[in-house]
Design a protein around this motif. Structure first.
Motif: not given
Lengths: 178, 296
Positions: B12-13, B8, B19-26, B15-16
Motif C-alpha cells: 500500500f505504501i 499489505t 502512483s500518486c498524481s497531481k493531475k487535478r491541480i497541475e 502504491i502511494n
C-alpha cells in the motif's frame, strides 16, 4: 442536486436505523488531508460493527479555500487485520460518489462534477468506546492519497477493564450478617 | 496474519509513493518532440571546400566549381609574423551562390542586424605548411564573383566571427565593380567575403517570436528568406532579428530526430504585426527538402 439530496437522506436514514437497532454502532468525525491536491477537509461517519468487519457509511467535504473543493458520500468496509494491545489495524475498501464542486477550474481535461471513486487503505484505531483512529487511504480514480485523523464514539458500550485495576473484595451483605 | 499485514502495508505504501498524481491541480506536462543537432546533416549537403596547390606564377586565375575566379599573388601574401611565402602554397575556396548553400553552411546575410542583398559568399584562405597566411597590409587579391545579371552598387563585405556566427562588415571599405557575368573586387582580407549591398527595405520593423506546443525548437535550424531583398536571416533562439514590415518572406525550419528523420516547417508569407508564430514540424524526405530549398 436532487441526486445529492437523495443520497444524503439515504445515508441519514441508514445511520438512524442502525443507531436505534444496533448495539455495536458508533458515530464520529474526522479531519482529512489530501497530499496531492494539498487540500484540507472534514468528514462524518457512522460505524456498524459485526464481528471482525465494520460497515462505515461516511460523508466528507473539502471547503472552497482548497484548490480542489469537493464532497464524497459513500461507505467503507473495514476488515480487522491485526491487533496490538488496545490497537486494532484494519484494511479499508471504500466506494463513494464524488461531487467535484470546482471542476471547471482544473487543468484536467474532461473534468466532471459527478464521479464515482474507489479507495483502498489501512487504518489503526483503539478498541474502546471512544476510538481515535488514523487512516491512510488511496483514491484509485484520482490517484491521490489522503490521511484521516478522527474519533468515533460507540453507543451502548462499556470499556473492558485493563487488567491492572484492583480486584474488589467480597463484601457480605449486612442483611445476612448475624 | 502478521506477515500478510506487513506485506499489505508495504504494498500500500509503495502504491502511494509510486502512483500518486497531481493531475487535478497541475497542468499535464506535454512531452515535446525532440530533435538532434542538424549540423551533421548540413555537413553532408554543403558545398565542399576546394583546394588548389599554387607552385608557380601560372597563366590564369583559379576558377572554382561555381565560377568564382581568384588572381592569386605570392608576393601579396605573408605569414602572420610578416615572413614571405615561397611556393608551393595552398589556396582553399568555398563558394555559396544560392540560399540553399547558405542554409547548409548556416551563413546568413545580416550585417550588424541589417539586411544585405547578397549575390554570393565565398571563403578564400591560403595555407603554407598548415599555417594560415594573410594578405600584406595594402595588398589585394583580385576576385571575380559570378552573376549573370550583375547590378551596380555591390560592396565587399568581410565575415567576422561574432558570438558563434559570422557577421558582415564592409571595413575595410571596397566595391565590387560590374563586369560581364559578374563583379570584380579587390579583397584586402582573406576569409569570408560577401558580394552584397544594403537591402532596400522599410525602416519599420518587427520581431517574430516562434514557439511550439508540440516540438522542442531548441535544436531546430530556423531561417527566414526575404524573397525580394534576396537576403537570408538565421534565427538564433526563439526570437528573430528585425524584420522590415511588408517584406515577403519564406520561413523555413529544419529539424532532424534521433532516427535521422527530417522535419520541416515552411511558411510563404509577408512580415506583419502578427509576430507570435506557433508552429509544428512535419516529416519531409531529403529530396523534398532539397527541392524546397531550391525554391528559395
Amino acid at each position: 442536486m436532487k441526486k445529492l439530496k437523495s443520497i444524503l437522506i439515504s445515508i441519514i436514514f441508514f445511520l438512524y436505523c442502525n443507531f436505534v437497532f444496533s448495539q455495536n454502532f458508533g458515530l464520529g468525525a474526522e479531519g482529512i488531508y489530501n497530499f496531492q491536491t494539498r487540500s484540507f477537509g472534514a468528514g462524518l461517519r457512522g460505524e456498524i460493527v459485526k464481528n471482525e468487519i465494520s460497515i462505515v457509511p461516511q460523508i466528507s467535504y473539502y471547503p472552497t479555500f482548497n484548490k480542489v473543493s469537493e464532497f464524497f458520500a459513500g461507505a467503507s468496509l473495514h476488515i480487522n487485520v491485526m491487533s496490538y494491545g488496545t490497537y486494532m489495524f484494519y484494511a479499508i475498501i471504500h466506494a463513494s460518489f464524488n461531487g467535484w464542486i470546482n471542476y471547471a477550474s482544473s487543468p484536467l481535461e474532461n473534468a466532471h462534477f459527478a464521479n464515482w471513486c474507489v479507495d483502498g487503505g489501512l487504518g489503526v484505531r483503539t478498541s474502546k468506546c471512544i476510538r481515535p483512529f488514523v487512516e491512510l487511504r488511496y483514491n484509485i480514480k484520482w490517484r491521490e492519497a489522503n490521511l484521516r485523523v478522527g474519533v468515533m464514539y460507540f453507543f451502548n458500550c462499556r470499556d473492558k477493564g485493563t487488567g491492572k485495576s484492583r480486584k474488589k473484595k467480597a463484601v457480605s451483605c449486612p442483611a445476612y450478617k448475624q | 496474519m502478521k506477515t500478510s499485514f506487513k506485506i499489505t502495508f508495504l504494498l500500500f505504501i509503495g502504491i502511494n509513493l509510486i502512483s500518486c498524481s497531481k493531475k487535478r491541480i497541475e497542468p499535464k506536462e506535454e512531452q515535446l518532440n525532440s530533435y538532434s543537432s542538424i549540423n551533421s546533416y548540413y555537413d553532408s549537403k554543403k558545398q565542399q571546400e576546394q583546394e588548389f596547390i599554387i607552385d608557380s606564377t601560372g597563366s590564369g586565375p583559379i576558377i572554382g566549381n561555381q565560377g568564382t575566379m581568384i588572381w592569386v599573388s605570392k608576393e601579396n601574401l605573408m605569414f602572420p609574423n610578416g615572413d614571405s611565402v615561397q611556393w608551393p602554397y595552398t589556396v582553399k575556396l568555398i563558394e555559396l551562390y544560392t540560399p540553399k548553400d547558405m542554409v547548409y553552411y548556416q551563413m546568413p546575410n545580416i550585417s550588424n542586424g541589417s539586411l544585405l542583398t547578397t549575390k554570393a559568399e565565398v571563403r578564400i584562405r591560403a595555407f603554407k605548411n598548415g599555417q594560415e597566411l594573410v594578405l600584406r597590409p595594402g595588398c589585394f587579391w583580385l576576385v571575380k564573383v559570378r552573376d549573370v545579371s550583375p547590378v551596380s552598387g555591390m560592396k565587399i563585405y568581410y565575415g567576422v566571427q561574432s558570438s558563434g556566427y559570422v557577421d558582415w562588415t564592409n571595413n575595410p571599405a571596397g566595391d565590387f565593380l560590374v563586369t560581364t557575368n559578374g563583379y570584380f573586387g579587390n579583397i584586402a582580407v582573406l576569409g569570408w567575403v560577401s558580394c552584397s549591398m544594403s537591402a532596400s527595405v522599410s525602416n519599420v520593423t518587427t520581431n517574430y517570436t516562434f514557439s511550439s506546443s508540440i516540438d522542442d525548437l531548441q535544436n531546430v535550424s530556423k531561417f527566414i528568406y526575404f524573397t525580394n531583398a534576396k537576403c537570408l536571416m538565421q534565427v538564433y533562439g526563439s526570437t528573430s532579428g528585425s524584420l522590415p514590415n511588408g517584406e515577403p518572406i519564406k520561413i523555413i525550419f529544419i529539424g532532424i530526430n534521433s532516427s535521422n528523420q527530417l522535419y520541416f516547417y515552411y511558411n510563404n508569407t509577408q512580415v506583419s504585426n502578427s509576430n507570435q508564430i506557433n508552429l509544428s514540424l512535419s516529416p519531409i524526405s531529403d529530396s523534398q527538402l532539397t527541392a524546397l530549398l531550391d525554391t528559395l
